[in-house]
Design a protein around this motif. Structure first.
Motif, PDB file in Angstrom:
ATOM      1  N   ASN A  80       0.835  -1.207   0.000  1.00  0.00           N
ATOM      2  CA  ASN A  80       0.000   0.000   0.000  1.00  0.00           C
ATOM      3  C   ASN A  80       0.868   1.254   0.000  1.00  0.00           C
ATOM      4  N   ALA A  95       0.134   4.991   0.858  1.00  0.00           N
ATOM      5  CA  ALA A  95      -0.832   5.959   1.371  1.00  0.00           C
ATOM      6  C   ALA A  95      -0.352   7.358   1.019  1.00  0.00           C
ATOM      7  N   ASN A 101      -5.696   0.905  -9.422  1.00  0.00           N
ATOM      8  CA  ASN A 101      -4.856   0.761  -8.229  1.00  0.00           C
ATOM      9  C   ASN A 101      -5.559   1.165  -6.936  1.00  0.00           C
ATOM     10  N   GLU A 134      -7.461   1.365  -3.702  1.00  0.00           N
ATOM     11  CA  GLU A 134      -7.994   0.459  -2.690  1.00  0.00           C
ATOM     12  C   GLU A 134      -8.729   1.217  -1.600  1.00  0.00           C
ATOM     13  N   GLN A 135      -8.229   2.404  -1.255  1.00  0.00           N
ATOM     14  CA  GLN A 135      -8.902   3.253  -0.275  1.00  0.00           C
ATOM     15  C   GLN A 135      -8.936   4.681  -0.784  1.00  0.00           C
ATOM     16  N   ASP A 176      -0.986  -0.723  -4.354  1.00  0.00           N
ATOM     17  CA  ASP A 176      -2.339  -0.270  -4.027  1.00  0.00           C
ATOM     18  C   ASP A 176      -2.312   1.172  -3.543  1.00  0.00           C
ATOM     19  N   TRP A 182      -3.807   4.163  -1.422  1.00  0.00           N
ATOM     20  CA  TRP A 182      -4.650   4.669  -0.354  1.00  0.00           C
ATOM     21  C   TRP A 182      -4.608   6.189  -0.473  1.00  0.00           C
ATOM     22  N   GLN A 210      -4.647   0.841   9.812  1.00  0.00           N
ATOM     23  CA  GLN A 210      -5.169   0.062   8.703  1.00  0.00           C
ATOM     24  C   GLN A 210      -4.157  -0.984   8.242  1.00  0.00           C
ATOM     25  N   SER A 211      -2.892  -0.614   8.244  1.00  0.00           N
ATOM     26  CA  SER A 211      -1.836  -1.546   7.872  1.00  0.00           C
ATOM     27  C   SER A 211      -1.807  -2.732   8.823  1.00  0.00           C
ATOM     28  N   THR A 256      -5.150  -4.935   8.491  1.00  0.00           N
ATOM     29  CA  THR A 256      -5.233  -5.700   7.252  1.00  0.00           C
ATOM     30  C   THR A 256      -4.063  -6.654   7.079  1.00  0.00           C
ATOM     31  N   THR A 273      -1.085  -5.930   6.113  1.00  0.00           N
ATOM     32  CA  THR A 273      -0.353  -5.602   4.892  1.00  0.00           C
ATOM     33  C   THR A 273       0.757  -4.604   5.178  1.00  0.00           C
ATOM     34  N   THR A 321       2.741  -1.080   4.405  1.00  0.00           N
ATOM     35  CA  THR A 321       2.304   0.249   3.969  1.00  0.00           C
ATOM     36  C   THR A 321       3.446   1.249   3.964  1.00  0.00           C
TER      37      THR A 321
END
Length: 429
Positions: A148, A150, A166, A168-169, A217, A219, A245-246, A249, A251, A253
């Motif tokens: 991700n 961000a 791409n 995702e958020q 992705d 964000w 969020q990282s 999830t 994932t 970031t």
């Protein structure tokens, strides 16, 4: 009031980005308007009981500390709260926009005709992407899957053909007491441009522009309004949210921030430290206040953030040249290859950068704002290839890559670790 200002590294289509030092009273957050209407403050109580009482009296925006929260109030309320011995209340700094024409100041070698907004991509692989891939004949980019990025900025055009695949958020931190999902509209352009450099995929027809890591992705976190203004608590909240969020999830970031201030704001710095403690890599623009020493802004100047300097597409002493406008660190720390507060860490392409634009087209702008997503995209690409690495291992690898491409062009740039280019230019290969 000026002492509380943050400067945004933001650019227009012809006027290039600069560090803000004054507030324009025509902006949304003019001092006159603040005196007449409600403004943002951070309230810090000396215990949980006092905080609980205060929370019942005000509309809470963000709770960024154990006994504190941000809220909006008028001058009369602010003065009354200042008399409360159980409370510390401070005005939240405002991020605002101030630009200078770098061409006029002879800081970059380009013509205004170079800065034209186009509906269709006139370039697919901009010079900076070719440079960071070390491939002058590059026709496409790859990598970044599962990572991700961000982008904390003015939002992003998430329907842009080169970005839509791409996304995702998409969240807005500027208009509500909680992030507004599926809302990150960018009417400024800066955030869309930054996102494109990091991860644009050329679009479904592959006729658009490519970023460094097109499989990453996006964000898109809107922390600034369409005039490039916003509050530091919104930025801090977005940083913390990205970290949470990282974690939730599971994932990896990278937070990419092409914004900054001349002063160290405690809300933002605490949020950066929080994100870093959660395993998030933080990349931030160094600032456009060069070429004097000690001009790097925050959060880039923090040790838990990678400060990125801007390179021009100009060769000097056999290497790319650090732009005059790019902020510098301190000559006293040259050569130590140790990141201290106020140090440049890595250099990347920043001048005359071509990327996606808010209207669905493309634009060319300059600044350390543009250098930052090159590093963010590179980090995503490397991390995807080495998923077992921690963020500190990734950072160490970026530093190692930078050491192999020493930058010797520009004021203060010399052999080895220097206060203008840091460790050097980190590349794909």
């Amino acid at each position: 009031m000026k002492s509380t200002l943050l400067g945004l590294l933001l650019a227009g289509s012809i006027i290039n980005p600069a560090y803000a030092t004054t507030m324009n009273n025509s902006e949304d957050y003019s001092e006159n308007n603040i005196n007449q209407e409600k403004f943002r403050v951070y309230v810090e109580a000396n215990n949980k009981s006092a905080k609980s009482v205060l929370k019942s009296q005000y509309s809470i925006r963000w709770e960024l500390t154990e006994n504190g929260f941000s809220t909006d109030m008028n001058e009369k309320q602010f003065e009354a709260l200042q008399k409360n011995k159980n409370v510390t209340v401070t005005k939240v700094p405002v991020v605002t926009l101030d630009t200078i024409d770098l061409e006029k100041d002879n800081m970059i070698e380009s013509k205004k005709s170079d800065f034209a907004i186009t509906a269709r991509a006139s370039q697919q692989i901009p010079w900076g992407i070719k440079a960071i891939y070390n491939n002058s004949t590059l026709t496409s980019t790859s990598g970044g899957s599962g990572i991700n990025i961000a982008v904390l900025d003015t939002g992003a055009n998430t329907t842009h053909t080169d970005l839509v695949n791409n996304v995702e958020q998409c969240k807005d931190f500027t208009t509500a007491t909680t992030p507004t999902n599926n809302s990150c509209t960018d009417k400024n352009g800066h955030g869309t441009h930054v996102a494109g450099t990091a991860l644009a995929d050329g679009g479904s027809d592959k006729s658009g522009v490519y970023g460094v890591a097109p499989a990453a992705d996006l964000w898109a976190y809107k922390v600034l309004n369409d005039k490039g203004s916003g509050y530091s608590d919104d930025i801090a909240a977005a940083i913390r949210h990205a970290a949470d969020q990282s974690t939730s999830t599971g994932t990896k970031t990278i937070i990419s921030m092409s914004l900054g201030s001349s002063g160290n704001d405690s809300l933002i710095s605490s949020a950066v430290n929080y994100a870093y403690s959660k395993g998030v890599l933080v990349v931030a623009a160094a600032g456009n206040s060069g070429y004097s020493e000690g001009t790097i802004g925050y959060p880039g100047a923090l040790t838990n953030a990678i400060a990125v300097a801007a390179l021009e597409n100009v060769q000097q002493n056999g290497t790319y040249r650090v732009a005059n406008y790019s902020s510098r660190g301190y000559g006293s720390t040259d050569g130590d290859y140790v990141i201290q507060q106020g140090d440049i860490e890595i250099s990347a392409p920043g001048s005359s950068v071509y990327s996606t634009w808010y209207n669905g087209g493309y634009n060319t702008i300059s600044g350390t704002s543009m250098a930052t997503p090159h590093v963010s995209g590179l980090a995503a690409k490397i991390w995807a290839e080495n998923p077992s690495w921690s963020h500190t291992q990734l950072r160490s690898n970026l530093q190692t890559r930078a050491k192999t491409v020493d930058i010797k062009g520009g004021y203060g740039a010399t052999t080895g670790d220097d206060y203008a280019s840091g460790f050097g230019f980190a590349r794909v290969q």
